[in-house]
Design a protein around this motif. Sequence first.
Motif, PDB file in Angstrom:
ATOM      1  N   ILE A   1     -15.592  -4.735  -0.740  1.00 50.11           N
ATOM      2  CA  ILE A   1     -15.799  -4.542  -1.997  1.00 50.11           C
ATOM      3  C   ILE A   1     -16.670  -3.225  -2.789  1.00 50.11           C
ATOM      4  CG2 ILE A   1     -15.928  -5.708  -4.605  1.00 50.11           C
ATOM      5  CD1 ILE A   1     -14.616  -8.602  -3.173  1.00 50.11           C
ATOM      6  N   GLU A   2     -18.276  -3.973  -2.489  1.00 51.48           N
ATOM      7  CA  GLU A   2     -19.298  -2.910  -2.748  1.00 51.48           C
ATOM      8  C   GLU A   2     -19.246  -1.577  -1.879  1.00 51.48           C
ATOM      9  OE1 GLU A   2     -22.944  -4.753  -0.827  1.00 51.48           O
ATOM     10  OE2 GLU A   2     -22.343  -6.333  -2.676  1.00 51.48           O
ATOM     11  N   ARG A   3     -18.250  -1.774  -1.298  1.00 54.18           N
ATOM     12  CA  ARG A   3     -18.104  -0.160  -0.968  1.00 54.18           C
ATOM     13  C   ARG A   3     -17.312   0.238  -1.178  1.00 54.18           C
ATOM     14  NH1 ARG A   3     -18.057  -3.144   4.754  1.00 54.18           N
ATOM     15  NH2 ARG A   3     -19.762  -2.962   5.656  1.00 54.18           N
ATOM     16  N   GLY A   4     -15.979  -0.277  -1.799  1.00 55.44           N
ATOM     17  CA  GLY A   4     -15.039   0.722  -2.624  1.00 55.44           C
ATOM     18  C   GLY A   4     -14.044   0.925  -1.779  1.00 55.44           C
ATOM     19  N   GLU A   5     -13.760   0.146  -0.204  1.00 57.86           N
ATOM     20  CA  GLU A   5     -12.837   0.350   0.365  1.00 57.86           C
ATOM     21  C   GLU A   5     -11.952  -1.141  -0.184  1.00 57.86           C
ATOM     22  OE1 GLU A   5     -12.736   1.923   3.186  1.00 57.86           O
ATOM     23  OE2 GLU A   5     -14.135   3.341   3.008  1.00 57.86           O
ATOM     24  N   PHE A   6     -11.851  -1.830  -0.451  1.00 63.53           N
ATOM     25  CA  PHE A   6     -11.245  -2.886  -1.188  1.00 63.53           C
ATOM     26  C   PHE A   6      -9.937  -2.621  -2.078  1.00 63.53           C
ATOM     27  CE2 PHE A   6      -9.928  -6.337  -3.736  1.00 63.53           C
ATOM     28  CZ  PHE A   6      -8.923  -7.802  -2.601  1.00 63.53           C
ATOM     29  N   PHE A   7     -10.227  -2.219  -2.855  1.00 64.66           N
ATOM     30  CA  PHE A   7      -9.575  -1.573  -4.217  1.00 64.66           C
ATOM     31  C   PHE A   7      -9.219  -1.015  -3.851  1.00 64.66           C
ATOM     32  CE2 PHE A   7     -12.994  -4.224  -6.420  1.00 64.66           C
ATOM     33  CZ  PHE A   7     -11.558  -5.067  -6.978  1.00 64.66           C
ATOM     34  N   TYR A   8      -9.799   0.456  -3.253  1.00 69.36           N
ATOM     35  CA  TYR A   8      -9.052   1.364  -3.226  1.00 69.36           C
ATOM     36  C   TYR A   8      -7.607   1.262  -1.996  1.00 69.36           C
ATOM     37  CZ  TYR A   8      -8.062   5.415  -0.657  1.00 69.36           C
ATOM     38  OH  TYR A   8      -7.369   7.152  -0.190  1.00 69.36           O
ATOM     39  N   ASN A   9      -8.198   0.892  -1.086  1.00 74.43           N
ATOM     40  CA  ASN A   9      -6.748   0.464  -0.026  1.00 74.43           C
ATOM     41  C   ASN A   9      -5.417  -0.712   0.018  1.00 74.43           C
ATOM     42  OD1 ASN A   9      -7.443   1.876   2.731  1.00 74.43           O
ATOM     43  ND2 ASN A   9      -9.480   0.601   2.131  1.00 74.43           N
ATOM     44  N   PHE A  10      -6.540  -1.522  -1.625  1.00 73.86           N
ATOM     45  CA  PHE A  10      -5.013  -2.418  -1.839  1.00 73.86           C
ATOM     46  C   PHE A  10      -4.030  -1.571  -3.473  1.00 73.86           C
ATOM     47  CE2 PHE A  10      -4.082  -5.219  -5.723  1.00 73.86           C
ATOM     48  CZ  PHE A  10      -3.358  -6.183  -5.056  1.00 73.86           C
ATOM     49  N   ALA A  11      -4.948  -0.533  -3.622  1.00 71.39           N
ATOM     50  CA  ALA A  11      -4.218   0.282  -4.889  1.00 71.39           C
ATOM     51  C   ALA A  11      -2.988   0.973  -4.233  1.00 71.39           C
ATOM     52  CB  ALA A  11      -4.897   0.864  -5.449  1.00 71.39           C
ATOM     53  N   ILE A  12      -3.462   1.631  -3.215  1.00 69.35           N
ATOM     54  CA  ILE A  12      -2.954   2.923  -2.672  1.00 69.35           C
ATOM     55  C   ILE A  12      -1.175   1.428  -0.531  1.00 69.35           C
ATOM     56  CG2 ILE A  12      -2.371   3.249   0.480  1.00 69.35           C
ATOM     57  CD1 ILE A  12      -4.844   4.936  -0.234  1.00 69.35           C
ATOM     58  N   SER A  13      -1.848   0.303  -0.790  1.00 66.31           N
ATOM     59  CA  SER A  13      -0.261  -0.075  -0.575  1.00 66.31           C
ATOM     60  C   SER A  13       0.384  -1.134  -1.376  1.00 66.31           C
ATOM     61  CB  SER A  13      -0.816  -2.173   0.450  1.00 66.31           C
ATOM     62  OG  SER A  13      -2.346  -1.727   1.931  1.00 66.31           O
ATOM     63  N   MET A  14      -0.070  -1.616  -2.817  1.00 70.73           N
ATOM     64  CA  MET A  14       0.490  -2.045  -3.672  1.00 70.73           C
ATOM     65  C   MET A  14       1.018  -0.924  -4.365  1.00 70.73           C
ATOM     66  SD  MET A  14       0.158  -5.259  -4.487  1.00 70.73           S
ATOM     67  CE  MET A  14       1.477  -5.134  -5.154  1.00 70.73           C
ATOM     68  N   GLN A  15       1.090   0.653  -3.997  1.00 65.07           N
ATOM     69  CA  GLN A  15       2.222   1.139  -4.862  1.00 65.07           C
ATOM     70  C   GLN A  15       2.750   2.137  -4.107  1.00 65.07           C
ATOM     71  OE1 GLN A  15       0.116   5.389  -4.999  1.00 65.07           O
ATOM     72  NE2 GLN A  15       1.853   6.004  -5.328  1.00 65.07           N
ATOM     73  N   ARG A  16       3.098   1.303  -2.478  1.00 59.61           N
ATOM     74  CA  ARG A  16       3.662   1.755  -1.585  1.00 59.61           C
ATOM     75  C   ARG A  16       4.523   0.706  -1.653  1.00 59.61           C
ATOM     76  NH1 ARG A  16      -0.816   3.101   3.248  1.00 59.61           N
ATOM     77  NH2 ARG A  16      -0.267   4.778   3.116  1.00 59.61           N
ATOM     78  N   PHE A  17       4.276  -1.052  -1.649  1.00 59.14           N
ATOM     79  CA  PHE A  17       4.756  -1.825  -1.759  1.00 59.14           C
ATOM     80  C   PHE A  17       5.843  -2.170  -3.009  1.00 59.14           C
ATOM     81  CE2 PHE A  17       5.777  -6.539  -2.814  1.00 59.14           C
ATOM     82  CZ  PHE A  17       5.926  -6.782  -1.643  1.00 59.14           C
ATOM     83  N   VAL A  18       5.884  -1.085  -3.866  1.00 58.17           N
ATOM     84  CA  VAL A  18       6.752  -2.038  -5.730  1.00 58.17           C
ATOM     85  C   VAL A  18       7.755  -0.413  -4.989  1.00 58.17           C
ATOM     86  CG1 VAL A  18       6.886  -1.011  -7.606  1.00 58.17           C
ATOM     87  CG2 VAL A  18       4.524  -2.687  -6.667  1.00 58.17           C
ATOM     88  N   ILE A  19       7.144   0.578  -4.646  1.00 59.58           N
ATOM     89  CA  ILE A  19       8.100   1.739  -4.305  1.00 59.58           C
ATOM     90  C   ILE A  19       8.953   1.181  -4.117  1.00 59.58           C
ATOM     91  CG2 ILE A  19       8.118   3.695  -3.794  1.00 59.58           C
ATOM     92  CD1 ILE A  19       5.957   4.558  -5.366  1.00 59.58           C
ATOM     93  N   ALA A  20       8.934   0.338  -2.510  1.00 61.66           N
ATOM     94  CA  ALA A  20       9.398   0.270  -1.208  1.00 61.66           C
ATOM     95  C   ALA A  20      10.648  -1.069  -2.447  1.00 61.66           C
ATOM     96  CB  ALA A  20       8.652  -0.119  -0.125  1.00 61.66           C
ATOM     97  N   MET A  21       9.650  -1.974  -2.791  1.00 60.10           N
ATOM     98  CA  MET A  21      10.651  -3.547  -3.641  1.00 60.10           C
ATOM     99  C   MET A  21      12.070  -3.063  -4.476  1.00 60.10           C
ATOM    100  SD  MET A  21      10.067  -5.785  -1.357  1.00 60.10           S
ATOM    101  CE  MET A  21      11.485  -6.711  -2.800  1.00 60.10           C
TER     102      MET A  21
ATOM    103  N   ALA B   1       6.469   6.018   6.137  1.00 63.09           N
ATOM    104  CA  ALA B   1       6.164   4.856   7.352  1.00 63.09           C
ATOM    105  C   ALA B   1       6.649   3.201   6.650  1.00 63.09           C
ATOM    106  CB  ALA B   1       5.565   5.513   8.149  1.00 63.09           C
ATOM    107  N   PRO B   2       5.266   3.416   5.975  1.00 60.58           N
ATOM    108  CA  PRO B   2       5.893   1.919   5.546  1.00 60.58           C
ATOM    109  C   PRO B   2       6.786   1.516   4.564  1.00 60.58           C
ATOM    110  CG  PRO B   2       3.258   2.865   5.759  1.00 60.58           C
ATOM    111  CD  PRO B   2       4.145   3.845   5.921  1.00 60.58           C
ATOM    112  N   ILE B   3       6.241   2.543   3.661  1.00 65.55           N
ATOM    113  CA  ILE B   3       7.906   2.530   2.786  1.00 65.55           C
ATOM    114  C   ILE B   3       9.203   1.992   3.076  1.00 65.55           C
ATOM    115  CG2 ILE B   3       9.254   3.499   0.450  1.00 65.55           C
ATOM    116  CD1 ILE B   3       6.837   5.148   0.021  1.00 65.55           C
ATOM    117  N   VAL B   4       9.975   2.958   4.348  1.00 65.33           N
ATOM    118  CA  VAL B   4      11.042   2.917   4.874  1.00 65.33           C
ATOM    119  C   VAL B   4      10.905   1.301   6.135  1.00 65.33           C
ATOM    120  CG1 VAL B   4      12.000   3.552   7.004  1.00 65.33           C
ATOM    121  CG2 VAL B   4      11.610   4.931   4.937  1.00 65.33           C
TER     122      VAL B   4
END
Length: 281
Positions: free
Chosen positions: A65-85, A138-141
Motif C-alpha cells: 500500500i505504501e509503494r502504491g502498488e495496491f491501489f494501482y493494480n487493484f484499479a486495473i484489475s477492477m476495470q478489466r473485471f467490470v468491463i468483462a462482467m 486476454a484477462p477480459i476475454v
Amino acid sequence: MSAPTTERSDAVSESRTSGRSWLTGPVGAGIAAALLFLVLWQVAGVVGDRIPGPGPVLDAAMKEIERGEFFYNFAISMQRFVIAMLISIVVGIAIGLAIGSSRRFDDLFGDVNLVGLAIPAVIWALLCAMWFGFADTAPIVTVIFSAVPFIVVNVAAGARSVPPALLDMSQSYDVPRSRRLRHAVLPAVTGYVVAGIRFGVMSGWNGLLLSEWFGSADGVGHRARYWYDANQLPGFVAWIAFFILFMVVTDRVLLERLSRRAFRWRDGESAPGEPAAAAAA
C-alpha cells in the motif's frame, strides 16, 4: 406498581434474547470462524517455517500500500473485471433466454454451453494469453469465457420454469412476443439471473487472477506472480488473501443480498439457480 416492573422485566428479557441471538446467529458464527482461522493460521506460522503468519503477511500488505502498488493494480484489475462482467451479463442473458425458450436454440447451443462449463478457468487463461498476449484483451476475454456459461445455464433454467400454459394462452390472444418476454418471461427469470451472476462473478474473478498471472504485466494476479517468482511468501500470501477476501466480501455484502431480494417471494425455498449452477460446476 406491578405494571412498570413487568415492562422492565420484559425489556430486559428481550434485550438478553436479542443479545443471545446475535451471538449465536450468522454474524456471531462468522466472527467465531474468522477468529478460529486466525488462531490456526498463527499456530501454523509458528510451527512451520514455510508458512508466513498473519503478522508478516499484514506487514507485506502495508508495504504494498505504501509503494502504491495496491491501489494501482487493484484499479486495473477492477476495470478489466467490470468491463468483462457487463459483457458477460448481456451475452449470458441473451443466450440463456434463447436456449430456455427455443428448442432449436437448445439443440444448437445447449451442449456447447455444457462444454464451456466443463472447461476450467485456467485453460481459458492459458489460451487467451497465447491468443492475445500481454494486454487487457486476454484477462477480459478470460473472464467472459469463465462467467458466461454459468449465467446461461441459470437463465435457461429460469426460462424453462415459465408455465407453458401461460405462454400458450398469451399466444392464443395474439400477445406480441415482446410483451410476452417483458411481462411473462423476464419476471420469472429475474431470480435465476441474479443466481447466475453470482456464480459468474466468482468464476470470472478466478479467471481474472489466472489470466493476469500467466499473461499480464499488471493487475492483482501479476503482482501475486511477482512475489511468487521472488520466493517471498508474505507478499504472495498478502495478495492471495486480498483476492479471497474481496471475493467473499463481494458475495456476502452484495450478491447474496441481491439473491435474497430476488427470491423474497419464495420464502423457505432455495434459489433455483444455485442448485443448477452447483450441479453444473
